[in-house]
Write an enzyme that holds these catalytic residues in place. Structure first.
Site, PDB file in Angstrom:
ATOM      1  N   GLU A 153       0.796  -1.156   0.041  1.00 47.66           N
ATOM      2  CA  GLU A 153       0.040  -0.060   0.016  1.00 47.66           C
ATOM      3  C   GLU A 153       0.890   1.056   0.171  1.00 47.66           C
ATOM      4  O   GLU A 153       0.567   2.216  -0.846  1.00 47.66           O
ATOM      5  CB  GLU A 153      -0.896   0.016   1.280  1.00 47.66           C
ATOM      6  CG  GLU A 153      -2.023   1.366   1.278  1.00 47.66           C
ATOM      7  CD  GLU A 153      -3.015   1.095   2.085  1.00 47.66           C
ATOM      8  OE1 GLU A 153      -4.029   0.549   1.666  1.00 47.66           O
ATOM      9  OE2 GLU A 153      -2.713   1.640   3.240  1.00 47.66           O
ATOM     10  N   ARG A 206      -2.792  33.596 -18.694  1.00 47.93           N
ATOM     11  CA  ARG A 206      -3.410  34.739 -17.861  1.00 47.93           C
ATOM     12  C   ARG A 206      -2.161  35.811 -17.748  1.00 47.93           C
ATOM     13  O   ARG A 206      -0.913  35.683 -17.526  1.00 47.93           O
ATOM     14  CB  ARG A 206      -3.180  33.902 -16.384  1.00 47.93           C
ATOM     15  CG  ARG A 206      -3.406  34.889 -15.319  1.00 47.93           C
ATOM     16  CD  ARG A 206      -4.966  35.386 -15.151  1.00 47.93           C
ATOM     17  NE  ARG A 206      -5.143  36.339 -13.876  1.00 47.93           N
ATOM     18  CZ  ARG A 206      -6.446  37.144 -13.753  1.00 47.93           C
ATOM     19  NH1 ARG A 206      -7.073  37.047 -14.907  1.00 47.93           N
ATOM     20  NH2 ARG A 206      -6.444  37.769 -12.674  1.00 47.93           N
ATOM     21  N   GLN A 221       9.409  35.292 -12.962  1.00 41.09           N
ATOM     22  CA  GLN A 221      10.384  33.949 -12.525  1.00 41.09           C
ATOM     23  C   GLN A 221       9.611  33.229 -11.372  1.00 41.09           C
ATOM     24  O   GLN A 221       9.828  32.108 -11.130  1.00 41.09           O
ATOM     25  CB  GLN A 221      11.527  34.456 -12.146  1.00 41.09           C
ATOM     26  CG  GLN A 221      12.794  33.308 -12.292  1.00 41.09           C
ATOM     27  CD  GLN A 221      14.123  33.781 -12.081  1.00 41.09           C
ATOM     28  OE1 GLN A 221      14.424  34.393 -10.843  1.00 41.09           O
ATOM     29  NE2 GLN A 221      14.939  33.687 -12.984  1.00 41.09           N
TER      30      GLN A 221
END
Ligand SMILES: Cc1cc2nc3c(=O)[nH]c(=O)nc-3n(C[C@H](O)[C@H](O)[C@H](O)COP(=O)(O)OP(=O)(O)OC[C@H]3O[C@@H](n4cnc5c(N)ncnc54)[C@H](O)[C@@H]3O)c2cc1C
Length: 381
Positions: free
Chosen positions: A244, A270, A281
């Protein structure tokens, strides 16, 4: 998929991603809001062939883990129903794999077909109200009954799929003072008299997974319900946890990959201060860090697949993978919200629920602190 992945796994990834896009994305915002587990989608995943992959091929003793990891990454890439994928993971690693590794012929014949074809849902019940990280401090008792079998008494909690499961692997102690040596694993059918389940808990993330409590009161199970050997339940538990921890975050790699792709698109489109935000940056480096985390996380998960497919122990590597990938997943999910700005904070948008889903990964299968402890122990500290 990265260049290191072989052709077969690339194909498995693509097929799983296509299937997930088409079949697992029905009304995710609504089901996330209302906390709805989708049993029909579970069945579709079984029909797709996911669950039978946990059963080894003819002549093999273990399932091909690298293949399962590739499929899980594809499902996570194609679908945002992380609650469903998380529940499928719990079923695979903590019910099916223990049955494959420790089940008798009779137990395997009785349960594996239904667990593989989607008619039976499995759950793992180890955590208790007073025994979480310290799992072997469990107080649920298994008392041998006079005419044979055992009476189980105690309470298990935070159990994934408990409210919807058909078969539970329940850990109980034959002798509280014996610690791990008292623990025994039992296969218990959900309609066994003396077993009661709570309704699903309301929770922060993974809302489409049904989590609940299991109360055991004089719950009688036959000797044939013991999975593995009496007093050797810790072996069953530890091997389930190895699988798991190493693999449960494979689906999250798919989410992290989508997050990078979406972040790049958004940062190109955007505009603020007269230019795309990706030209700043601070933004482009944040996305670069997301990409580094994704590639490192994927390499760590794929390493578990390779080790287990070679029949090797991966206790240390599974803890390393669980620790790194869960922390990376949370960080990248937080970065994904930051990059979208206020839009990413709205409940209807994927970034918000991805972050809430990701937080759970710091806790389940052992918290990050516990993974640090395991790594230190395996290093001899
Ligand atoms: C989404 C989700 C699904 C889950 N599904 C299942 C399931 O299917 N079956 C199941 O049995 N359980 C399940 N759990 C429970 C999970 O295994 C426990 O939450 C986990 O083991 C931690 O136990 P706890 O919550 O009691 O926290 P605690 O053990 O009380 O820990 C509290 C804090 O103390 C820290 N801590 C504890 N001990 C140590 C230590 N020795 N060293 C350093 N720090 C320590 C922990 O890291 C944590 O920060 C699930 C939990 C979640 C969130």
């Amino acid at each position: 998929m990265p260049s290191g992945t072989d052709e077969r796994q690339r194909e498995l990834f693509e097929r799983a991603a296509d299937f997930a896009r088409e079949s697992l994305n029905d009304d995710i915002p609504g089901r996330n809001r209302d906390g709805v587990f989708d049993r029909a989608a579970w069945k579709l995943c079984a029909e797709f062939g996911l669950l039978k992959m946990a059963i080894p091929d003819e002549g093999e003793s273990m399932p091909r883990l690298s293949d399962l990891i590739a499929v899980m990454e594809g499902l996570g890439y194609g679908s945002d129903d992380q609650g469903l994928l998380f529940s499928l993971n719990a079923h695979l690693w903590t019910t099916m794999v223990p049955l494959v590794l420790y089940g008798t012929q009779e137990q395997r014949e009785r349960y594996l077909p239904g667990l593989a074809d989607g008619t039976l849902i499995g759950a793992n019940a180890s955590t208790e109200p007073e025994a979480g990280s310290d799992v072997y401090a469990m107080k649920t008792t298994a008392r041998p009954a006079d005419g044979g079998g055992y009476f189980l008494d105690g309470t298990k909690t935070y159990i994934t799929s408990a409210p919807v499961a058909d078969l539970l692997v329940i850990y109980a102690t034959l002798d509280e003072k014996a610690g791990p040596l008292g623990i025994t694993a039992f296969l218990v059918e959900a309609d066994t008299p003396g077993l009661e389940r709570s309704p699903a808990f309301d929770k922060m993330g993974l809302r489409t997974a049904a989590m609940g409590r299991v109360d055991l009161r004089q719950c009688w199970v036959p000797d044939s319900a013991v999975l593995g050997r009496p007093g050797r339940g810790s072996w069953v538990f530890e091997s389930a946890m190895e699988y798991e921890r190493g693999s449960i975050l494979a689906a999250c790699l798919g989410v992290m990959r989508r997050q990078v792709e979406k972040a790049v698109q958004h940062a190109r489109r955007r505009q603020q201060f007269g230019e795309p935000i990706g030209k700043f940056q601070a933004v482009s480096h944040r996305i670069a860090e997301m990409k580094v985390r994704l590639d490192a996380a994927r390499a760590l998960v794929q390493r578990i697949g390779v080790l287990k497919d070679e029949g090797k122990d991966a206790t240390l590597e599974a803890a390393v993978a669980k620790l790194y990938v869960s922390e990376a997943y949370v960080q990248s999910s937080l970065d994904a919200v930051r990059l979208q700005g206020a839009k990413g904070y709205l409940s209807a948008n994927a970034e918000s629920w991805q972050l809430r889903d990701a937080v759970g990964s710091l806790l389940y299968s052992g918290t990050s602190d516990i993974q640090h402890n395991i790594i230190a122990r395996e290093l001899g500290l």
